[in-house]
Design a protein around this motif. Structure first.
Motif, PDB file in Angstrom:
ATOM      1  N   PHE A   1       8.864   5.465  -0.027  1.00 54.68           N
ATOM      2  CA  PHE A   1       9.700   6.322   0.814  1.00 54.68           C
ATOM      3  C   PHE A   1      10.450   7.294  -0.087  1.00 54.68           C
ATOM      4  O   PHE A   1      11.107   6.881  -1.031  1.00 54.68           O
ATOM      5  CB  PHE A   1      10.684   5.470   1.621  1.00 54.68           C
ATOM      6  N   PRO A   2      10.338   8.596   0.172  1.00 49.66           N
ATOM      7  CA  PRO A   2      10.949   9.554  -0.756  1.00 49.66           C
ATOM      8  C   PRO A   2      12.477   9.581  -0.668  1.00 49.66           C
ATOM      9  O   PRO A   2      13.051   9.176   0.334  1.00 49.66           O
ATOM     10  CB  PRO A   2      10.361  10.898  -0.306  1.00 49.66           C
ATOM     11  N   ASP A   3      13.094  10.067  -1.737  1.00 45.98           N
ATOM     12  CA  ASP A   3      14.536  10.314  -1.719  1.00 45.98           C
ATOM     13  C   ASP A   3      14.781  11.607  -0.956  1.00 45.98           C
ATOM     14  O   ASP A   3      14.228  12.651  -1.302  1.00 45.98           O
ATOM     15  CB  ASP A   3      15.069  10.473  -3.154  1.00 45.98           C
TER      16      ASP A   3
ATOM     17  N   LYS B   1      18.193   4.875   4.203  1.00 44.28           N
ATOM     18  CA  LYS B   1      17.960   5.513   2.903  1.00 44.28           C
ATOM     19  C   LYS B   1      18.892   6.699   2.649  1.00 44.28           C
ATOM     20  O   LYS B   1      19.102   7.082   1.503  1.00 44.28           O
ATOM     21  CB  LYS B   1      16.504   5.995   2.788  1.00 44.28           C
ATOM     22  N   THR B   2      19.429   7.318   3.722  1.00 45.54           N
ATOM     23  CA  THR B   2      20.222   8.532   3.508  1.00 45.54           C
ATOM     24  C   THR B   2      21.667   8.399   3.972  1.00 45.54           C
ATOM     25  O   THR B   2      22.504   9.228   3.621  1.00 45.54           O
ATOM     26  CB  THR B   2      19.617   9.735   4.274  1.00 45.54           C
TER      27      THR B   2
ATOM     28  N   LEU C   1       7.754  14.446   7.187  1.00 43.49           N
ATOM     29  CA  LEU C   1       7.637  13.435   6.132  1.00 43.49           C
ATOM     30  C   LEU C   1       6.157  13.162   5.875  1.00 43.49           C
ATOM     31  O   LEU C   1       5.415  12.855   6.805  1.00 43.49           O
ATOM     32  CB  LEU C   1       8.334  12.151   6.598  1.00 43.49           C
ATOM     33  N   ARG C   2       5.717  13.302   4.630  1.00 45.30           N
ATOM     34  CA  ARG C   2       4.306  13.036   4.291  1.00 45.30           C
ATOM     35  C   ARG C   2       4.146  11.624   3.752  1.00 45.30           C
ATOM     36  O   ARG C   2       3.297  10.871   4.184  1.00 45.30           O
ATOM     37  CB  ARG C   2       3.796  14.066   3.276  1.00 45.30           C
ATOM     38  N   TRP C   3       4.947  11.274   2.773  1.00 47.08           N
ATOM     39  CA  TRP C   3       4.833   9.934   2.185  1.00 47.08           C
ATOM     40  C   TRP C   3       5.833   8.995   2.843  1.00 47.08           C
ATOM     41  O   TRP C   3       7.023   9.271   2.883  1.00 47.08           O
ATOM     42  CB  TRP C   3       5.057   9.990   0.667  1.00 47.08           C
TER      43      TRP C   3
ATOM     44  N   TRP D   1       0.845  -1.201   0.000  1.00 46.58           N
ATOM     45  CA  TRP D   1       0.000   0.000   0.000  1.00 46.58           C
ATOM     46  C   TRP D   1       0.879   1.248   0.000  1.00 46.58           C
ATOM     47  O   TRP D   1       1.929   1.278   0.647  1.00 46.58           O
ATOM     48  CB  TRP D   1      -0.878   0.044   1.258  1.00 46.58           C
ATOM     49  N   LEU D   2       0.429   2.276  -0.671  1.00 48.97           N
ATOM     50  CA  LEU D   2       1.033   3.589  -0.506  1.00 48.97           C
ATOM     51  C   LEU D   2       0.529   4.137   0.835  1.00 48.97           C
ATOM     52  O   LEU D   2      -0.628   3.892   1.208  1.00 48.97           O
ATOM     53  CB  LEU D   2       0.625   4.542  -1.636  1.00 48.97           C
TER      54      LEU D   2
END
Lengths: 370, 175
Positions: free
Chosen positions: A295-297, A327-328, A289-291, A130-131
């Motif tokens: 997961f955003p870059d 991720k970062t 963070l919204r999404w 799911w998103l």
């Protein structure tokens, strides 16, 4: 139209505007107001959806799956134990590539029996396909719910979307709400693989490893395409209705040395903490963070980062903190706060920034062992 | 930002009072949030709800700790709850009472909301309705306009006596 609404009623108003074919739901605190309000719309003839008051959340998602697979727009809402009870069907909805929209009013998981805000319920569905978007105001709950239908139904996505709002802290508070007339922003749903109920045939046969593997890759391919679709939908929404959204909401981040990263209402409260810290000469910023899926870059290089998790993965750590790190490559100061609706103020958030110690974990309100 | 904490008893309409006050403030063109504090309430137990009013969008979700105004819908709560906790030194207190209340170093105002409700026969399930008249008193204090209070109440309740009660409290409160 400008009005005043709770987070729950804002979601219901967005669903009314999106006009689903089927809404199937089971009440649970603190979500109940959403489905009650929708039931009232249907009873009053303001919404022509088929409303199915099912006997459980598992059945709610199953009914949405059945309706969605015929090509109809569907919606449900749940929270906490309700979401966990429908878990099997949550996987199924994504695997079957059905653009169902669900509001999840974030609530802790018992025992101890607790009805207040926490993100454990949503994160327990993290790997279902799911998103997931997290909102921070009544207006954003409305806007994100409307956009969720368009994103889910986009031919490049065709995956379900979960709109997350903090239990009570957002679901039950009242703020200004500007409603819109959606017009052709949201065209009729088109499901390329919809079944034809007039032409019955076998559906969903046993799938061998080779095909199953391709289906899984196809979900991931759509997840990787989703950020582009989300950006396009959010840009169009901004142009039409004047409210702009992105993968994060950045506040005073441009020249910031230290960033607070949080979800939902804590991410909004962090902006006030940033103002306090700036007045002290600390160059802080808030990146809400919204999404969460996809997961955003994020480019956090050269910054100190404080991550607030309203969740915990036992034996591992804060889910958001570890997501940021993996991720970062940035080693954050991980703060665990707000579990079970624990009160966290902007003063507390400013303290978290003052305490910043990269690579360590701090449980707010728990003394000693960390 | 102007921060208001409303003390009431469960079932007395404190949450609705907060929502109506936020609605009136938004009708005045301001940003407002109404935040009920949801605990394990029961009918009759002391409860609090919060209203924030500002010229800018409101970004605070935590409870109000340093209110500008404390409203007490049932004066007997003051025997069991420290309603003055955190009140700003120049903060105000509005108490539903027939007699003056001297709020040790805080400016106290009183108005008989219960009497107003009874005089208009504004009683539901045996309880006088004090939340709609409360809005009239708050308008008299200049925090929201009386016109917006009338609109907010009329939009929410069909019974005219609610607006009448607010107007009566507006007249009766001495500021």
């Amino acid at each position: 139209m400008l009005t005043l609404a709770t987070g729950n009623k804002a979601v219901a108003a967005a669903v009314k505007e999106a006009r689903p074919l089927v809404i199937a739901a089971y009440p649970i605190t603190p979500q109940t107001e959403i489905v009650e309000q929708i039931a009232e719309y249907v009873a009053a003839g303001e919404l022509s959806s088929q409303y199915i008051p099912v006997e459980s959340e598992h059945s709610a998602m199953a009914a949405c799956i059945g309706a969605s697979v015929t090509g109809g727009r569907t919606f449900t809402a749940t929270s906490s134990h309700g979401l966990l009870y429908m878990h099997e069907m949550v996987h199924w909805a994504a695997g079957a590539r059905l653009p169902i929209v669900m509001a999840n009013v974030n609530r802790s998981v018992g025992p101890g029996w607790n009805v207040w805000a926490e993100h454990t319920d949503a994160f327990s569905q993290r790997d279902t396909g799911w998103l997931q978007v997290f909102v921070s105001t009544v207006q954003e709950a409305y806007d994100a719910t409307l956009m969720a239908f368009k994103i889910a139904e986009h031919e490049g996505v065709l995956l379900p979307v979960m709109v997350n709002l903090d239990g009570f802290t957002l679901s039950h508070i009242m703020q200004s709400l500007e409603t819109v007339e959606i017009g052709d922003f949201l065209p009729p749903m088109h499901l390329p693989h919809a079944i034809d109920v007039e032409q019955p045939c076998a559906y969903g046969p046993l799938t061998g490893p080779a095909d199953y593997f391709k289906f899984r890759w196809d979900i991931e391919r759509s997840m990787r395409d989703a950020p582009g679709v989300i950006a396009e939908v959010e840009r169009e929404f901004g142009e039409r209705f004047g409210r702009r959204y992105g993968p994060t909401e950045d506040y005073r981040c441009e020249d910031a040395d230290i960033l607070v990263i949080a979800l939902g209402t804590l991410g909004k409260e962090a902006e006030v903490a940033v103002d306090l810290l700036r007045a002290e000469g600390v160059k802080a910023g808030s990146m809400r963070l919204r999404w969460f899926r996809p997961f955003p870059d994020l480019d956090l290089r050269g910054r100190d980062v404080v991550v607030i998790d309203r969740d915990y993965s036992f034996g591992f750590g804060g889910v958001l903190a570890h997501s940021i790190r993996s991720k970062t490559g940035v080693e954050p100061f991980s703060v665990i706060a707000g579990l079970g609706g624990q009160e966290v103020t902007y003063d507390d958030i400013a303290d978290f920034v003052r305490m910043h110690t990269p690579g360590t974990e701090y449980w707010f309100g728990v003394n000693g062992h960390v | 930002m102007y921060e208001i904490r409303i003390h009431s008893r469960g079932g007395q309409g404190g949450v609705t009072a907060a929502r109506l006050l936020a609605l009136a403030a938004s009708r005045d063109g301001k940003y407002a949030t109404a935040c009920p504090f949801y605990g394990a309430e029961r009918r009759g137990a002391p409860v609090v709800s919060f209203v924030r009013i500002d010229e800018e969008p409101i970004r605070v979700y935590s409870q109000i700790r340093r209110p500008d105004l404390v409203v007490v819908l049932d004066a007997s709560i003051m025997d069991v709850v420290d309603v003055l906790q955190g009140l700003k030194s120049d903060g105000l207190v509005l108490v539903n009472s027939t007699h003056a209340w001297n709020g040790n170093r805080h400016a106290g105002r009183h108005v008989d909301l219960t009497g107003i409700a009874l005089s208009l026969d504004l009683v539901v399930a045996g309880s006088p309705i004090v939340n709609t008249p409360m809005l009239g008193a708050i308008a008299k204090m200049g925090i929201v306009s009386l016109d917006s209070v009338r609109d907010a109440i009329a939009e929410t309740f069909a019974d005219d006596r609610n607006v009448n009660a607010a107007e009566a409290a507006y007249r009766e409160l001495v500021v």
